[in-house]
Design a protein around this motif. Structure first.
Motif, PDB file in Angstrom:
ATOM      1  N   ALA A  13       0.825  -1.210   0.000  1.00  0.00           N
ATOM      2  CA  ALA A  13       0.000   0.000   0.000  1.00  0.00           C
ATOM      3  C   ALA A  13       0.853   1.251   0.000  1.00  0.00           C
ATOM      4  CB  ALA A  13      -0.924  -0.001   1.226  1.00  0.00           C
ATOM      5  N   ARG A  14       2.092   1.132   0.492  1.00  0.00           N
ATOM      6  CA  ARG A  14       3.009   2.282   0.500  1.00  0.00           C
ATOM      7  C   ARG A  14       3.777   2.392  -0.817  1.00  0.00           C
ATOM      8  NH1 ARG A  14       1.123   5.769   4.024  1.00  0.00           N
ATOM      9  NH2 ARG A  14       0.958   4.940   6.144  1.00  0.00           N
ATOM     10  N   THR A  15       4.247   1.263  -1.342  1.00  0.00           N
ATOM     11  CA  THR A  15       5.056   1.321  -2.566  1.00  0.00           C
ATOM     12  C   THR A  15       4.198   1.378  -3.824  1.00  0.00           C
ATOM     13  OG1 THR A  15       5.180  -1.099  -2.805  1.00  0.00           O
ATOM     14  CG2 THR A  15       6.874  -0.030  -1.448  1.00  0.00           C
ATOM     15  N   PHE A  18       4.191  -3.996  -7.038  1.00  0.00           N
ATOM     16  CA  PHE A  18       4.306  -5.402  -6.644  1.00  0.00           C
ATOM     17  C   PHE A  18       5.750  -5.887  -6.680  1.00  0.00           C
ATOM     18  CE2 PHE A  18      -0.202  -5.342  -7.050  1.00  0.00           C
ATOM     19  CZ  PHE A  18      -0.685  -6.446  -6.356  1.00  0.00           C
ATOM     20  N   GLY A  19       6.503  -5.461  -7.692  1.00  0.00           N
ATOM     21  CA  GLY A  19       7.894  -5.905  -7.806  1.00  0.00           C
ATOM     22  C   GLY A  19       8.754  -5.431  -6.656  1.00  0.00           C
ATOM     23  N   GLN A  20       8.615  -4.140  -6.294  1.00  0.00           N
ATOM     24  CA  GLN A  20       9.412  -3.585  -5.196  1.00  0.00           C
ATOM     25  C   GLN A  20       9.081  -4.274  -3.883  1.00  0.00           C
ATOM     26  OE1 GLN A  20       9.130   0.668  -4.942  1.00  0.00           O
ATOM     27  NE2 GLN A  20       9.757   0.994  -7.067  1.00  0.00           N
ATOM     28  N   THR A  21       7.791  -4.459  -3.604  1.00  0.00           N
ATOM     29  CA  THR A  21       7.394  -5.094  -2.346  1.00  0.00           C
ATOM     30  C   THR A  21       7.841  -6.549  -2.301  1.00  0.00           C
ATOM     31  OG1 THR A  21       5.511  -3.635  -1.962  1.00  0.00           O
ATOM     32  CG2 THR A  21       5.407  -5.818  -0.972  1.00  0.00           C
ATOM     33  N   ALA A  22       7.690  -7.251  -3.404  1.00  0.00           N
ATOM     34  CA  ALA A  22       8.121  -8.657  -3.435  1.00  0.00           C
ATOM     35  C   ALA A  22       9.610  -8.766  -3.145  1.00  0.00           C
ATOM     36  CB  ALA A  22       7.793  -9.264  -4.803  1.00  0.00           C
ATOM     37  N   LEU A  23      10.413  -7.879  -3.745  1.00  0.00           N
ATOM     38  CA  LEU A  23      11.860  -7.903  -3.530  1.00  0.00           C
ATOM     39  C   LEU A  23      12.210  -7.547  -2.092  1.00  0.00           C
ATOM     40  CD1 LEU A  23      14.667  -8.194  -4.838  1.00  0.00           C
ATOM     41  CD2 LEU A  23      14.585  -5.756  -5.374  1.00  0.00           C
ATOM     42  N   ALA A  24      11.585  -6.490  -1.563  1.00  0.00           N
ATOM     43  CA  ALA A  24      11.900  -6.022  -0.210  1.00  0.00           C
ATOM     44  C   ALA A  24      11.457  -7.018   0.859  1.00  0.00           C
ATOM     45  CB  ALA A  24      11.245  -4.663   0.036  1.00  0.00           C
ATOM     46  N   THR A  56      -3.172   1.384  -7.765  1.00  0.00           N
ATOM     47  CA  THR A  56      -3.713   2.414  -6.874  1.00  0.00           C
ATOM     48  C   THR A  56      -4.509   1.752  -5.766  1.00  0.00           C
ATOM     49  OG1 THR A  56      -5.668   2.677  -8.292  1.00  0.00           O
ATOM     50  CG2 THR A  56      -3.820   4.197  -8.657  1.00  0.00           C
ATOM     51  N   LEU A  57      -4.596   2.442  -4.640  1.00  0.00           N
ATOM     52  CA  LEU A  57      -5.293   1.945  -3.459  1.00  0.00           C
ATOM     53  C   LEU A  57      -6.742   2.431  -3.493  1.00  0.00           C
ATOM     54  CD1 LEU A  57      -4.427   0.293  -0.936  1.00  0.00           C
ATOM     55  CD2 LEU A  57      -4.090   2.470   0.248  1.00  0.00           C
ATOM     56  N   THR A  58      -7.674   1.528  -3.278  1.00  0.00           N
ATOM     57  CA  THR A  58      -9.088   1.902  -3.275  1.00  0.00           C
ATOM     58  C   THR A  58      -9.455   2.538  -1.935  1.00  0.00           C
ATOM     59  OG1 THR A  58      -9.822  -0.228  -2.398  1.00  0.00           O
ATOM     60  CG2 THR A  58      -9.624  -0.024  -4.799  1.00  0.00           C
ATOM     61  N   HIS A  59     -10.695   3.040  -1.857  1.00  0.00           N
ATOM     62  CA  HIS A  59     -11.186   3.620  -0.600  1.00  0.00           C
ATOM     63  C   HIS A  59     -11.161   2.568   0.511  1.00  0.00           C
ATOM     64  CE1 HIS A  59     -13.571   6.026   2.155  1.00  0.00           C
ATOM     65  NE2 HIS A  59     -14.442   5.030   2.260  1.00  0.00           N
ATOM     66  N   VAL A 136      13.197   4.910   4.364  1.00  0.00           N
ATOM     67  CA  VAL A 136      12.629   4.980   5.709  1.00  0.00           C
ATOM     68  C   VAL A 136      11.156   5.378   5.645  1.00  0.00           C
ATOM     69  CG1 VAL A 136      12.786   6.087   7.970  1.00  0.00           C
ATOM     70  CG2 VAL A 136      14.868   5.528   6.724  1.00  0.00           C
ATOM     71  N   LEU A 137      10.838   6.367   4.829  1.00  0.00           N
ATOM     72  CA  LEU A 137       9.460   6.835   4.712  1.00  0.00           C
ATOM     73  C   LEU A 137       8.525   5.727   4.226  1.00  0.00           C
ATOM     74  CD1 LEU A 137      10.050  10.371   3.149  1.00  0.00           C
ATOM     75  CD2 LEU A 137       9.105   9.898   5.421  1.00  0.00           C
ATOM     76  N   SER A 138       9.004   4.883   3.336  1.00  0.00           N
ATOM     77  CA  SER A 138       8.178   3.797   2.805  1.00  0.00           C
ATOM     78  C   SER A 138       8.248   2.537   3.662  1.00  0.00           C
ATOM     79  CB  SER A 138       8.604   3.463   1.372  1.00  0.00           C
ATOM     80  OG  SER A 138       9.940   2.987   1.335  1.00  0.00           O
TER      81      SER A 138
END
Length: 287
Positions: A13-15, A18-24, A56-59, A136-138
């Motif tokens: 939800a922050r990044t 999908f690729g960045q989150t999967a790697l991290a 994008t993040l939904t409501h 850090v922010l993410s």
């Protein structure tokens, strides 16, 4: 729904990548997609809108993000309280810094930290120092070594550990020793793609009424040192980068008095300063 699922969801939800989150988070992209699909099925709503170009993040997703952060924070607080009762710090701290900082400043810091807290695991990631605050922010890391700037994010705390001069470097073959030797219309400049060094150097050029001839913009100060050593041009880098480079013998340093030194330090989210593991690291910086 479990803590691991909420952690993966909150990170994505922050990044919004999908690729960045999967790697991290050390999972495959397909595993991450299945986790999100199961979460959406469980919540009976769509959490992300996905197409070939963006996520994008939904409501509903925003509501779950708020719930996830509160739940994970309370879980982390509970873990902290349980560890505090044992009078021994345990857990994991995710750190981020540049390759140079991992050689110049991190060894002493981690050596002291390990002596005081041997049961804490350190997960270190290195990369472009310009990405430190964003990491850090993410929440891709808990704490990072970063350079303080005038536009430093308000959400971040900063504990200084050193002052780092910025120096102009040139290939020894150019026979340049002082600033007055440089013909800015003839000598091409190698700049960092982003980050504090680029902003400071551009401001200095403007103040000196210099219109530099840009040879290339590169990621990372180490890359600038390599290109200068190869004779591609001249560039500005933090002095500590050159001090720890194997190419230093091929390069001439030129001091620029008008450029103030950088302030190097540890940074984390302000609302996490009191987390015992992060606070323990910050205390070493203060000392």
């Amino acid at each position: 729904m479990d803590f691991r699922t909420l952690t993966l969801f909150a990170h994505l939800a922050r990044t919004l990548h999908f690729g960045q989150t999967a790697l991290a988070m050390h999972v495959t992209a397909s595993t991450l997609s299945r986790v999100i699909q199961r979460l959406e099925d469980e919540c009976e709503c769509t959490l992300f809108v996905r197409n070939n170009r963006s996520v994008t993040l939904t409501h509903e997703g925003k509501k779950l993000l708020a719930f996830s952060e509160q739940t994970l924070q309370r879980w982390q607080q509970l873990q902290t309280e349980l560890n505090t009762e044992k009078e021994v710090l345990r857990g994991e701290v995710k750190m981020y810094c540049s390759v140079t900082a991992s050689q110049s400043h991190l060894p002493k810091l981690l050596s002291q930290f390990r002596q005081l807290h041997p049961h804490v695991d350190i997960r270190l990631t290195t990369g472009d120092p310009a990405s430190s605050t964003e990491r850090v922010l993410s929440r891709q890391c808990d704490i990072a070594i970063a350079i303080h700037t005038d536009s430093y994010p308000r959400e971040l705390a900063f504990s200084p550990i050193d002052h780092i001069p910025l120096v102009l470097i040139a290939p020894k073959a150019f026979n340049l020793s002082v600033l007055a030797d440089i013909d800015w219309q003839h000598h091409q400049v190698i700049l960092p793609e982003q980050g504090p060094s680029r902003s400071v150097v551009q401001t200095w050029f403007q103040a000196q009424s210099i219109l530099p001839q840009i040879y290339a913009s590169v990621g990372g100060n180490e890359a600038i040192v390599s290109m200068v050593a190869l004779g591609c041009g001249i560039g500005f880098v933090p002095k500590v980068v050159l001090d720890h480079s194997t190419l230093a013998s091929k390069i001439t340093q030129i001091s620029v008095d008008e450029i103030p030194p950088f302030q190097l330090g540890l940074t984390c989210l302000k609302n996490r300063c009191r987390h015992p593991l992060i606070n323990a690291m910050l205390q070493l910086a203060l000392n």
